[in-house]
Design an enzyme around this catalytic site. Structure first.
Site, PDB file in Angstrom:
ATOM      1  N   SER A 465      39.866  41.022  30.406  1.00 51.37           N
ATOM      2  CA  SER A 465      39.662  39.855  31.255  1.00 51.37           C
ATOM      3  C   SER A 465      40.877  39.594  32.156  1.00 51.37           C
ATOM      4  O   SER A 465      41.134  40.351  33.079  1.00 51.37           O
ATOM      5  CB  SER A 465      39.326  38.646  30.377  1.00 51.37           C
ATOM      6  OG  SER A 465      38.741  37.628  31.122  1.00 51.37           O
ATOM      7  N   ASP A 476      46.671  47.938  42.534  1.00 49.60           N
ATOM      8  CA  ASP A 476      46.179  47.925  43.911  1.00 49.60           C
ATOM      9  C   ASP A 476      47.298  47.674  44.919  1.00 49.60           C
ATOM     10  O   ASP A 476      47.324  48.276  45.999  1.00 49.60           O
ATOM     11  CB  ASP A 476      45.090  46.857  44.077  1.00 49.60           C
ATOM     12  CG  ASP A 476      43.811  47.221  43.340  1.00 49.60           C
ATOM     13  OD1 ASP A 476      43.600  48.423  43.074  1.00 49.60           O
ATOM     14  OD2 ASP A 476      43.029  46.308  43.027  1.00 49.60           O
ATOM     15  N   LYS A 490      35.975  43.856  30.527  1.00 51.04           N
ATOM     16  CA  LYS A 490      35.284  42.568  30.537  1.00 51.04           C
ATOM     17  C   LYS A 490      35.546  41.888  31.884  1.00 51.04           C
ATOM     18  O   LYS A 490      36.559  41.254  32.077  1.00 51.04           O
ATOM     19  CB  LYS A 490      35.770  41.708  29.372  1.00 51.04           C
ATOM     20  CG  LYS A 490      34.780  40.653  28.935  1.00 51.04           C
ATOM     21  CD  LYS A 490      34.766  39.465  29.852  1.00 51.04           C
ATOM     22  CE  LYS A 490      33.750  38.444  29.416  1.00 51.04           C
ATOM     23  NZ  LYS A 490      33.824  37.221  30.225  1.00 51.04           N
TER      24      LYS A 490
END
Length: 694
Positions: A465, A476, A490
């Site tokens: 999560s 990124d 998740k």
């Protein structure tokens, strides 16, 4: 948001076992439940993230799911029992949207009669006396989920005869005498029969709604009024227990994860995928919980702070249910202090010179909401605590920082967002897409960074999560490396909505990285992978039935801070060279492969005592050999029994007797030390590149 939220399914949704009632007590739906079914149908149709088509295919799947929950091992119902209810394959939409619950309740009542009859059949066999020679050449099929429905009662009699013999043999292999075996089996079956008699209409309704909701996604589910109360207690972290999240798996209760800073994690005696087969208090006999409802098992384990609970545990790596051991855990509450981030400095030697690498362990994304809402300036939070640790590490002149997110199941989204902001100078952090396709962008708006040096994020399968949002953003942005194991996957958001009767936990949105990729199902893939003993086929989003799929949305504009991917081939080569000489890494790789092979081979068990013993000894000899190879290489004392590995730490002492300041188990510690090595490699490569560009 957190793994705590997402893995704590309602007991109804997680009950993959049979809970039934005696034949004389026919259960029927109430008007409240009929109305709740209609409300749940409306919530699923108009509020769920997925665009669900409640067509004939869905109805057939929902009915099949209901059968699977009622009798997932095909051991109670006959083919002819099911035929009168086949019309439900096309009528489950009426069950849901019109509250027509009578037929599904009737099927349940039939199942309850069969289950009761079977328990009485077992008890009658005990009365007749058992043969304890265990000399047959027969084998028992372990998993019958895909087995066809039996056509004749005699087929089920044969199955249950073998099951009874296996139950007796399993106890015999734990050195119980004949009298103890009979007494323990009698207590087990009578206990199950008693629990069946206590089944209520609400239990049946929960199973029906679990079948319906689990066809859509594993995190959507109905919570009865009782379960809603328990859920609220758990979410406030005021639950006094052991700090372990549990879920049902067949007849067994399995540990899905450990609450960071909780009693179970501190004791070091439980691991994900361990199965609990009995529960006892400080005094008195152990209560067998095989076949017991999940919420009833939780009630047995829960208790007042300071008291002790005993658990009979079958380790995740065990190949047979006979290989259990009893552990003791002192119940306690979990505080923010227990979950606070903390740091250390690891010295890595290169060319005879020491180098300092900082490691910050972040167990969860937390914030003291009460203090924050009250306007207190010094409220505790992950970002604030990590900030202090960073300042401390900078004062100690570390050459890079490893952020350890292993076992971090998530938590407050705002904290994941603000923590990313410590390492970037403004920018987006995560996208959240709702059912209508609207995307909300979260980001860091504060100028400047607290730390702009070399960074590595360490993950494992239980990083979930909010942890995945953080790791994905760092990856990124090119802000640092991600090393370790693939994360949980998740990537969905749930809300808890009130019904006229109970509540519904509903998946309402999905997380996406700023690159546009979802974290759902696939998780975050590390730049450099470490071997792990956590089996992704048993733990993780991809292991859950009907998990929502991975997909993408449009990426957003963001600034790249570097290109770590340019260094990954060279970093991976150096890592592989070290891993080849690292006893712990070799052990992890070989043990992971062996565990998978043993699981694939373990489809049946022998009912011959000598053969069963030989098979167990051969399997455990392989596991013990791997453990002792590791120990010899590390200069640790070798073990006589494989299960002793779960009780020994680096000094060879039992965990419960070890000093609190002792280091982690060597296998766990190996990941941290190797992450520090990679961090130093990365730092030196970046410095060399910078010098070459001048």
């Amino acid at each position: 948001m957190s793994l705590f939220v997402t893995l704590t399914r309602s007991a109804a949704a997680a009950v993959m076992l049979v809970i039934t009632s005696p034949a004389m007590a026919q259960l029927a739906p109430t008007d409240e439940q009929r109305q709740a079914a209609v409300e749940i149908g409306d919530a699923l149709r108009y509020g769920h993230y997925a665009n669900i088509d409640f067509d004939a295919q869905w109805s057939q799947e929902a009915f099949q799911r209901y059968l699977d929950i009622l009798d997932n091992q095909r051991s109670y119902l006959l083919r002819r029992d099911i035929e009168p209810y086949r019309h439900l394959e096309g009528d489950m939409d009426q069950v849901l949207f019109e509250g027509e619950l009578d037929e599904v309740f009737k099927l349940y009542n039939l199942l309850s009669e069969r289950h009761t009859d079977r328990l009485e059949w077992l008890l009658s066999r005990l009365d007749e006396g058992l043969s304890f020679d265990f000399e047959s050449d027969e084998r028992l099929e372990v998993d019958r989920e895909e087995a066809p429905w039996a056509s004749r009662e005699s087929e089920l009699d044969e199955l249950w005869r073998k099951r009874l013999e296996n139950d007796a043999l399993t106890l015999s292999l734990t050195d119980q005498d004949d009298e103890q075996i009979v007494e323990n089996l009698r207590q087990r079956y009578e206990g199950q029969l008693t629990r069946l008699e206590q089944t209520e209409s609400e239990d049946v309704f929960g199973i029906v709604m679990a079948a319906i909701s689990s066809t859509i996604d594993p995190h959507t589910g109905y919570l009865s009024p009782r379960q809603s109360e328990s859920f609220d207690i758990q979410m406030s972290l005021s639950l006094e227990g052991i700090g372990a999240l549990l879920q049902a798996e067949g007849e067994y209760v399995k540990v899905s994860s450990l609450v960071p800073g909780g009693p179970a994690e501190r004791a070091g005696v439980l691991e994900p995928a361990d199965r609990i087969i009995a529960v006892g208090q400080e005094e008195g006999e152990m209560v067998n919980v095989v076949g017991m409802r999940l919420d009833n098992v939780v009630d047995l384990i829960r208790g007042p702070k300071g008291s002790t609970v005993r658990l009979d545990v079958v380790p995740a790596q065990a190949v047979d249910m006979t290989r259990s051991h009893i552990v003791e855990i002192t119940r306690d509450t979990v505080s923010l202090e227990d979950q606070a981030a903390h740091s250390e400095v690891i010295e890595v030697e290169r060319d005879g010179e020491p180098h300092k690498i900082g490691v910050i362990d972040v167990p969860t994304f937390y914030v003291d909401f009460d203090a924050w809402q009250a306007g207190e300036e010094e409220y505790r939070s992950t970002t604030r605590d990590v900030s202090r640790e960073i300042e401390s590490l900078k004062e100690q002149e570390v050459e890079g920082i490893v952020l350890d997110l292993r076992n971090n199941g998530g938590g407050a989204l705002q904290e994941a967002n603000s923590l990313i902001g410590l390492f970037i100078d403004r920018g987006p952090t995560v996208q959240v897409r709702d059912a209508q396709g609207r995307i909300q962008l979260y980001g860091d708006t504060d100028a400047g960074t607290l730390y702009d040096g070399p960074l590595t994020v360490l993950t494992n399968r239980l990083s979930a999560s909010a942890s995945e949002i953080f790791a994905g953003a760092i990856q990124d942005y090119g802000r640092g490396l991600v090393v370790g194991a693939n994360t949980f996957g998740k990537g969905t958001v749930q809300t808890l909505n009130d019904l006229s009767h109970g509540q519904i936990k509903l998946t309402r949105a999905k997380f996406y990285r700023i690159s546009g990729e979802s974290t759902q199902n696939r998780g975050v893939e590390p730049d450099i992978a470490f071997p792990s003993l956590i089996d992704p086929e048993r733990i993780g989003e991809s292991s859950l039935d009907n998990a929502l799929a991975w997909d993408t949305v449009q990426n957003v504009q963001y600034r790249r801070y570097g290109n770590p991917e340019d260094f990954i081939p060279a970093l991976a080569t150096r890592h592989e060279q070290r891993a080849a000489d690292n006893p712990n890494f070799r052990y992890l790789e070989r043990q992971s492969t062996l565990a998978r092979q043993l699981r694939e081979q373990h489809t049946t068990v022998s009912l011959n005592r000598e053969q069963r013993q030989r098979e167990l000894e051969a399997q455990e000899a392989e596991q013990l050999s791997l453990e002792n190879q590791r120990r010899r290489a590390l200069g640790l004392p070798e073990l006589d029994e494989w299960l002793d590995a779960r009780l020994d730490n680096a000094s060879g002492e039992p965990v419960e007797e070890a000093d609190e300041d002792d280091e982690e188990m060597p296998v766990d510690r190996a990941h941290v030390l190797e992450a520090a090595e990679i961090m130093l490699d990365y730092t030196h490569m970046k410095n060399a590149q910078r010098m070459a560009q001048r």
